[in-house]
Design an enzyme around this catalytic site. Structure first.
Site, short mmCIF file in Angstrom:
data_model
loop_
_atom_site.label_atom_id
_atom_site.label_comp_id
_atom_site.label_asym_id
_atom_site.label_seq_id
_atom_site.Cartn_x
_atom_site.Cartn_y
_atom_site.Cartn_z
N TYR A 77 23.04 -52.34 11.87
CA TYR A 77 23.78 -51.23 12.47
C TYR A 77 22.79 -50.19 13.00
O TYR A 77 22.92 -49.71 14.13
CB TYR A 77 24.72 -50.59 11.46
CG TYR A 77 25.52 -49.44 12.05
CD1 TYR A 77 26.63 -49.69 12.85
CD2 TYR A 77 25.14 -48.12 11.83
CE1 TYR A 77 27.34 -48.64 13.42
CE2 TYR A 77 25.86 -47.07 12.39
CZ TYR A 77 26.95 -47.33 13.18
OH TYR A 77 27.65 -46.30 13.75
N SER A 101 24.32 -42.71 17.35
CA SER A 101 24.48 -42.20 15.98
C SER A 101 23.12 -41.72 15.48
O SER A 101 22.07 -42.22 15.90
CB SER A 101 24.99 -43.31 15.06
OG SER A 101 24.93 -42.92 13.70
#
Length: 245
Positions: free
Chosen positions: A151, A138
């Site tokens: 995250y 990501s």
């Protein structure tokens, strides 16, 4: 006509993972779809190419199960050409929240699960002197943002792990690809504070497939996120820490 190939997609029950399973099956892959939610996996059989999709129920945090399941899948498929690790969780994390249970879930699913599965593929592909490993990372891994620190950490750790695999395996003819999506319209998006340039899982899968076909090493999807990443990485730390994202 393309020859039939064999793939594993881990994290295949929804979102980008499920869309990629359907696309690979349509492109003449025999696909092992690995995920925790059995009902969603079963729904993949309703796809027009469902006969090429083989579901395997598995929780990626059950690391001890991976070697036997990996061996079973490769035997069932008759080999392996491609593995994609797309499993990820991102529970909501408030700006002043430090919840280890949530952090542990992200570390175990997003990073440790990837290592457990992709280590098995790396060993097989090194011995075979060929194969393709893909990790769905990501743009969140490009910097340590104030929102959802763990995250971000899992994606940054995945990036480094994939780079290390790439450096180790390239001499054996193995391709390792890091795909870094921006915002994709999946369950993970529910916990994003602000969104823009949102694409569907189907568009993300189509772009990911193009990257896989070209055997690129690192790719942002859509490509415009590469420029966002370049800007974000270039912001001095003294300024970046003042930003609220």
């Amino acid at each position: 006509m393309e020859s039939q190939r064999r793939a594993i997609v881990v994290g295949a029950s929804s979102g980008l993972g499920a869309a990629l399973v359907r696309l690979l099956a349509a492109r003449r892959y025999q696909v092992a779809a690995v995920a925790r939610r059995e009902s969603l996996l079963s729904a993949l059989h309703n796809d027009p190419h469902g006969e090429s999709i083989h579901p395997y129920v598995h929780d990626v945090t059950q690391f001890e199960q991976v070697p036997l399941l990996f061996d079973q899948i490769t035997r069932d498929l008759g080999g392996l050409d491609l593995i994609v690790y797309a499993a990820a969780v991102q529970p909501p994390v408030a700006l002043h929240e430090y919840n280890f249970a949530k952090d542990e879930a992200m570390l175990r699913t997003n990073l440790m699960g990837a290592v457990a599965w992709l280590n098995e593929a790396a060993l097989r592909f090194e011995r075979a002197r060929g194969g393709h490993i893909v990790g769905i990372s990501s743009i969140a891994g490009d910097r340590g943002r104030v929102g959802s620190p763990v995250y971000n950490t899992t994606k940054a750790g995945l990036d480094t792990y994939l780079e290390a695999l790439r450096n180790r395996l390239s001499r054996y003819g193995v391709t390792v690809t890091t795909i870094k999506p921006g915002f994709v319209d999946t369950d993970l998006l529910k916990n994003a504070a602000r969104t823009f340039w949102v694409i569907s899982p189907e568009e993300a899968a189509a772009r990911a497939y193009e990257v896989i076909q070209s055997r690129r090493q690192i790719a942002y999807i859509p490509p415009r996120w590469r420029f966002v990443g370049l800007i974000v990485r270039s912001i001095p730390s003294a300024i970046f820490r003042r930003l609220n994202f």
